[in-house]
Design a protein around this motif. Structure first.
Motif, PDB file in Angstrom:
ATOM      1  N   SER A   1       0.837  -1.190   0.000  1.00  0.00           N
ATOM      2  CA  SER A   1       0.000   0.000   0.000  1.00  0.00           C
ATOM      3  C   SER A   1       0.873   1.241   0.000  1.00  0.00           C
ATOM      4  CB  SER A   1      -0.942   0.022   1.201  1.00  0.00           C
ATOM      5  OG  SER A   1      -0.225   0.213   2.404  1.00  0.00           O
ATOM      6  N   PHE A   2       0.314   2.330  -0.457  1.00  0.00           N
ATOM      7  CA  PHE A   2       1.038   3.600  -0.433  1.00  0.00           C
ATOM      8  C   PHE A   2       0.031   4.735  -0.361  1.00  0.00           C
ATOM      9  CE2 PHE A   2       0.175   2.795  -4.898  1.00  0.00           C
ATOM     10  CZ  PHE A   2      -0.188   4.036  -5.404  1.00  0.00           C
TER      11      PHE A   2
ATOM     12  N   LYS B   1      -5.025  10.124  -0.046  1.00  0.00           N
ATOM     13  CA  LYS B   1      -5.651   8.826  -0.290  1.00  0.00           C
ATOM     14  C   LYS B   1      -4.642   7.695  -0.183  1.00  0.00           C
ATOM     15  CE  LYS B   1      -8.655   6.391  -3.574  1.00  0.00           C
ATOM     16  NZ  LYS B   1      -9.379   6.464  -4.875  1.00  0.00           N
ATOM     17  N   THR B   2      -5.064   6.597   0.417  1.00  0.00           N
ATOM     18  CA  THR B   2      -4.238   5.398   0.516  1.00  0.00           C
ATOM     19  C   THR B   2      -4.709   4.382  -0.527  1.00  0.00           C
ATOM     20  OG1 THR B   2      -3.798   5.703   2.877  1.00  0.00           O
ATOM     21  CG2 THR B   2      -3.517   3.486   1.993  1.00  0.00           C
ATOM     22  N   PHE B   3      -3.753   3.851  -1.278  1.00  0.00           N
ATOM     23  CA  PHE B   3      -4.052   2.871  -2.318  1.00  0.00           C
ATOM     24  C   PHE B   3      -3.558   1.498  -1.878  1.00  0.00           C
ATOM     25  CE2 PHE B   3      -3.965   6.920  -4.437  1.00  0.00           C
ATOM     26  CZ  PHE B   3      -5.012   6.849  -5.339  1.00  0.00           C
ATOM     27  N   SER B   4      -4.426   0.505  -1.987  1.00  0.00           N
ATOM     28  CA  SER B   4      -4.075  -0.875  -1.639  1.00  0.00           C
ATOM     29  C   SER B   4      -3.792  -1.668  -2.908  1.00  0.00           C
ATOM     30  CB  SER B   4      -5.213  -1.532  -0.851  1.00  0.00           C
ATOM     31  OG  SER B   4      -5.406  -0.876   0.388  1.00  0.00           O
ATOM     32  N   LEU B   5      -2.705  -2.424  -2.876  1.00  0.00           N
ATOM     33  CA  LEU B   5      -2.266  -3.211  -4.021  1.00  0.00           C
ATOM     34  C   LEU B   5      -2.298  -4.693  -3.655  1.00  0.00           C
ATOM     35  CD1 LEU B   5       0.948  -1.121  -4.837  1.00  0.00           C
ATOM     36  CD2 LEU B   5      -1.365  -0.759  -5.724  1.00  0.00           C
ATOM     37  N   PRO B   6      -2.340  -5.573  -4.646  1.00  0.00           N
ATOM     38  CA  PRO B   6      -2.276  -7.003  -4.335  1.00  0.00           C
ATOM     39  C   PRO B   6      -0.911  -7.378  -3.768  1.00  0.00           C
ATOM     40  CG  PRO B   6      -2.182  -6.642  -6.711  1.00  0.00           C
ATOM     41  CD  PRO B   6      -2.506  -5.322  -6.094  1.00  0.00           C
TER      42      PRO B   6
END
Length: 347
Positions: A84-85, A90-95
């Motif tokens: 995540s970053f 806004k926080t973005f979640s990645l696989p």
């Protein structure tokens, strides 16, 4: 100079392998799938042409290319801590595809899509232009990104990779190529006696999960000092905790000084082959294939630990967490442009 294309049927998929050959006889072959470099044939000091990169024997194995042999890497090359970053508010979640972390763009990245390819013949070079568009929120990343990657082979035995990308939103991005080099030719030996010079006084410390700790360390007095050249074997035999963390080798980001004519030089004293790397990227991840074993059938032999070395020129995902690292932020409507050249010669 000549260009050829070979259609391939791989597990129901239609791929094409392209080969660029210059007037000296040097050739570079790659797939439209992942932009994967499958062969680079260059001469040794006796004018014997051999392949100097790792490639699968069976093309079907590229469908599960967990070692990223030869592939284009993105949106973000490297590891993103805890997948995540934060960008703005806004926080973005990645696989998470490596433990709790996100590696090399995730399961759906530039390494496993089919690129559109345009071939160009010029006066003293051959070029292949690869195009792809990734949509907003693909693998969790913001922005629709248009990619253009150009592979160029010159009459001077230089293979150049030029990267361009354009996003319609603020996003994060750093691209690289994950080719494993072995200058012995046809994988005759491992790379431990290869000599490396890096114009880098600093490298990035890693934790046990190979995630940057935020500390940038001096290379002086360590097995990470390649400023005057040293064999890769030194890192394997080293008791430095950072070599041990990387499974007895290197998997570290080196920050370039940009003070020498070359950013990196790889030499095999036996074959006499020399690879000189120049780039406008701020650093390189040097990976000595510490995680390979004998479970992959390659073109010439079974895979093995220390069979190749990657020189992944890029910026640092650590910049998402820590100050003082080369940024991977790409603003909306800005153009990402980076270039790396690999020039082959002999001693």
């Amino acid at each position: 100079m000549k260009m050829t294309s070979t259609p391939l049927q791989v597990d129901g998929n239609q791929w094409t392998e392209y080969t660029l050959t210059n007037t000296n006889g040097m050739s570079v072959s790659f797939l439209d799938f992942g932009g994967i470099i499958t062969s680079v044939k260059v001469p040794d000091r006796n004018e014997t042409y051999q392949n100097v990169v790792i490639a699968f024997d069976d093309y079907q194995d590229y469908l599960n290319n967990t070692s990223y042999f030869g592939a284009l890497i993105g949106r973000v090359a490297g590891r993103i801590d805890h997948a995540s970053f934060k960008l703005g508010e806004k926080t973005f979640s990645l696989p998470a595809n490596e433990g709790d972390h996100h590696l090399h763009g995730g399961q759906v990245g530039l390494h496993n899509i089919v690129w559109q390819v345009e071939l160009l013949e010029r006066a003293s070079s051959l070029a292949a232009v690869l195009y792809h568009t990734s949509i907003d929120e693909e693998s969790g990343y913001p922005g629709t990104v248009q990619y253009k990657v150009t592979y160029t082979l010159t009459a001077e035995n230089t293979f150049e990779i030029d990267y361009e990308a354009f996003s319609d939103q603020d996003t994060v991005l750093t691209l690289t190529n994950h080719t494993y080099f072995n200058l012995s030719g046809d994988l005759e030996t491992d790379i431990l006696n290869h000599q490396v010079m890096l114009d880098a006084d600093q490298f990035v410390e890693l934790d046990d999960a190979l995630i940057p700790t935020g500390r940038i360390l001096p290379v002086t007095g360590t097995a990470f000092d390649f400023t005057s050249g040293r064999p890769l074997r030194d890192g394997v035999n080293s008791i430095d905790p950072q070599n041990i963390v990387a499974n007895n080798g290197y998997d570290h980001f080196f920050i370039f000084n940009k003070q020498q004519a070359a950013d990196a030089i790889l030499t095999d004293p036996v074959s006499g082959r020399v690879l000189t790397v120049k780039t406008d990227q701020p650093g390189v991840v040097m990976y000595t294939s510490n995680g390979l074993d004998d479970s992959f059938k390659l073109k010439e032999r079974l895979s093995a630990k220390y069979l190749g070395v990657c020189l992944e020129t890029q910026s640092s995902p650590a910049s998402l967490v820590y100050d003082g690292f080369p940024t991977i932020l790409l603003g909306a409507h800005e153009v990402y442009r980076k270039s790396t050249t690999f020039t082959f010669s002999v001693l």
